[in-house]
Design a protein around this motif. Structure first.
Motif, mmCIF file in Angstrom:
data_model
loop_
_atom_site.group_PDB
_atom_site.id
_atom_site.type_symbol
_atom_site.label_atom_id
_atom_site.label_comp_id
_atom_site.label_asym_id
_atom_site.label_seq_id
_atom_site.Cartn_x
_atom_site.Cartn_y
_atom_site.Cartn_z
ATOM 1 N N GLN A 50 13.261 -6.754 -4.016
ATOM 2 C CA GLN A 50 12.498 -6.202 -4.385
ATOM 3 C C GLN A 50 12.463 -5.267 -5.445
ATOM 4 O O GLN A 50 12.342 -4.809 -6.503
ATOM 5 N N CYS A 51 12.742 -4.415 -4.664
ATOM 6 C CA CYS A 51 12.405 -2.819 -4.286
ATOM 7 C C CYS A 51 13.912 -2.432 -5.919
ATOM 8 O O CYS A 51 15.502 -2.859 -5.800
ATOM 9 N N ARG A 52 13.698 -1.701 -6.715
ATOM 10 C CA ARG A 52 14.984 -1.215 -7.742
ATOM 11 C C ARG A 52 15.329 0.169 -7.515
ATOM 12 O O ARG A 52 16.440 0.914 -8.039
ATOM 13 N N VAL A 72 7.243 5.953 -3.923
ATOM 14 C CA VAL A 72 7.072 5.157 -5.303
ATOM 15 C C VAL A 72 7.111 3.530 -5.429
ATOM 16 O O VAL A 72 6.520 2.544 -5.291
ATOM 17 N N GLU A 73 8.320 3.623 -5.171
ATOM 18 C CA GLU A 73 8.508 2.569 -5.783
ATOM 19 C C GLU A 73 8.342 1.370 -4.055
ATOM 20 O O GLU A 73 8.230 0.322 -4.802
ATOM 21 N N GLU A 79 5.612 1.207 -2.416
ATOM 22 C CA GLU A 79 3.788 1.350 -3.130
ATOM 23 C C GLU A 79 4.266 0.160 -4.248
ATOM 24 O O GLU A 79 2.854 -1.007 -3.563
ATOM 25 N N ARG A 80 4.988 -0.170 -5.110
ATOM 26 C CA ARG A 80 4.567 -0.621 -5.719
ATOM 27 C C ARG A 80 5.441 -2.291 -5.395
ATOM 28 O O ARG A 80 4.636 -3.218 -5.465
ATOM 29 N N VAL A 81 6.403 -2.064 -4.426
ATOM 30 C CA VAL A 81 6.229 -3.575 -4.403
ATOM 31 C C VAL A 81 5.493 -4.223 -3.015
ATOM 32 O O VAL A 81 5.591 -5.490 -2.646
ATOM 33 N N SER A 85 2.757 -3.408 -3.022
ATOM 34 C CA SER A 85 0.764 -4.024 -3.866
ATOM 35 C C SER A 85 0.098 -4.507 -3.426
ATOM 36 O O SER A 85 -0.898 -5.247 -3.938
ATOM 37 N N ASP A 86 0.917 -5.833 -3.874
ATOM 38 C CA ASP A 86 0.204 -7.296 -3.589
ATOM 39 C C ASP A 86 1.080 -8.106 -2.559
ATOM 40 O O ASP A 86 2.213 -8.916 -2.715
ATOM 41 N N ARG A 99 3.423 -4.355 5.867
ATOM 42 C CA ARG A 99 3.321 -2.638 5.520
ATOM 43 C C ARG A 99 3.887 -1.633 6.773
ATOM 44 O O ARG A 99 4.626 -1.001 6.778
#
Length: 438
Positions: A95-97, A102-103, A105-107, A109-110, A122
């Motif tokens: 799912q990483c772009r 920062v990216e 942490e986005r993936v 986050s849920d 994590r």
């Protein structure tokens, strides 16, 4: 190129490839190694065929990475983390772009959809990406996003199965920035959202690169009665938004379409038996085994799960194991916050219960597990629909049609994927299609 089932997408790719300049770097990326090998036999010499993973692996060679397929699993073992965390991390990497924290942490986050504890996920994720000396299968794509990983300038990039690309694969295309981009796929064979495929991937590519679209609706696989059934599924508005696409055919092949049929006394030896879920296939496999038929049940991961679940603890017999499994299932469902996770838990324990119901004792249960997976080379194949996308057969049986759509499909996207799954199952048939129930 929007190409329907059996509509000649490979021919479209080869035709485009032959028109490319011979002195430029031209790449054709396939969905898996088997398709890449097949394409390499048909493509002209000036177009290289590979998978995304192979193309990225070659670019990483100069960085002294060592391919280590069990990397995440070994880290989990050392840190005493559950195997479910490994599955979660594998999906999250897709799912990483971009390659930065920062990216990441986005993936992260849920994490509610996963069976493992969020803290375990994590911990494993960051431990895995921090180990830069080793790469596993999923790292090949993620590490290739790093700024210090260089690729050749691509004149034309041809991409097969564009509807199944993950966010990290979309990001790689963005990084490569080819002069020309040709993507072949079928919006209505998009069924791998659960694996991490980008929702609406073909349309996102079309918008991002301002792409023209061509449509190939003529199927060279399915005769009229199969096409009629497939189009009825695509146009059905009772469940989700109807598809803006219809197959057509000029084939005149004979064949049958039968719904509500009883299980046949024997199945044709080259038949394909498809189901949405593994549990009904397992029940059928046990029945076929008991009546002496040879078959290939293509669900190797299920064999491992069953062996683990029915393995007795100290002093347990079959009744004790069954009671423990009921308690374990209730325990995990009580902690479950995700319908996807609940679906996976229920499916796993349902399969174990089928084996225990059919067995007289635990030795018999173990023998049953070994028996139903004993003939992977057999021509009669039992498989989930997801696993056999890309296959076709003269005789196709769809087992327990009522499982499509899944009751867990709530969003419009999930409902479309369920509709697509039925369409994929139907269009595996090039002559006879039969719906059966067990």
């Amino acid at each position: 190129i929007q190409a329907g089932a059996g509509c000649g997408k490979t021919t479209a790719l080869i035709t485009r490839a032959k028109a490319l300049p011979t002195t430029q770097t031209n790449i054709c990326l396939a969905f898996n190694t088997d398709i890449a090998a097949e394409l390499s036999q048909m493509l002209p010499y000036w177009v290289r065929s590979a998978t995304f993973h192979k193309f990225c692996k070659d670019a990483l060679e100069g960085h002294k990475f060592r391919l280590h397929p069990r990397k995440a699993g070994d880290i989990a073992k050392k840190k005493n983390l559950p195997f479910a965390a490994v599955n979660a991390v594998d999906w999250l990497k897709s799912q990483c772009r971009e390659w930065h924290e920062v990216e990441f942490e986005r993936v992260l986050s849920d994490l509610s959809a996963f069976e493992a504890d969020p803290d375990d996920i994590r911990t494993l994720f960051y431990a895995s990406v921090a180990d830069e000396k080793k790469v596993d299968f999923n790292d090949l794509l993620l590490y290739a996003l790093r700024g210090d990983v260089k690729f050749p300038k691509i004149h034309t990039l041809l991409v097969d199965e564009g509807q199944d690309l993950s966010p990290v694969q979309h990001a790689l295309i963005r990084k490569w920035n080819p002069d020309n981009l040709v993507v072949v796929g079928d919006r209505y064979q998009s069924i791998y959202g659960f694996r991490g495929a980008e929702p609406g991937g073909l349309d996102k590519l079309k918008r991002e690169y301002n792409m023209d679209e061509e449509t190939l609706p003529e199927t060279f696989r399915c005769p009229p009665h199969i096409v009629e059934r497939a189009n009825a599924i695509l146009s059905d508005a009772s469940f989700c938004k109807p598809a803006d696409f219809q197959l057509r055919t000029s084939l005149c092949a004979a064949g049958t379409l039968t719904r509500g049929a009883a299980l046949p006394p024997t199945f044709p030896q080259d038949a394909l038996i498809l189901c949405r879920n593994n549990a009904p296939l397992l029940r059928l496999a046990v029945r076929l085994w008991k009546r002496g038929e040879r078959f290939a049940f293509q669900a190797s991961e299920l064999k491992w799960q069953l062996e683990r679940l029915i393995r007795p603890q100290a002093g347990e017999d079959k009744i004790n194991v069954a009671a423990r499994l009921r308690a374990d299932e209730a325990h995990w469902l009580s902690k479950c916050k995700s319908k996807t996770r609940a679906q996976n838990i229920k499916a796993r324990y349902e399969a174990a219960n089928i084996i225990l119901e059919e067995a007289s004792d635990l030795s018999d249960a173990k023998a049953a597990v070994n028996a139903v997976f004993a003939h992977p080379e057999a021509s009669l194949v039992l498989s989930t629909i997801h696993r056999k996308k890309g296959s076709e057969a003269v005789d196709v049986f769809i087992l327990n049609e009522d499982l499509i759509p899944s009751p867990f499909a709530d969003s419009e996207l999930e409902k479309q994927q369920e509709r697509n799954l039925h369409y994929v199952a139907v269009t595996r048939a090039n002559q006879n299609l039969t719906y059966i129930t067990i």
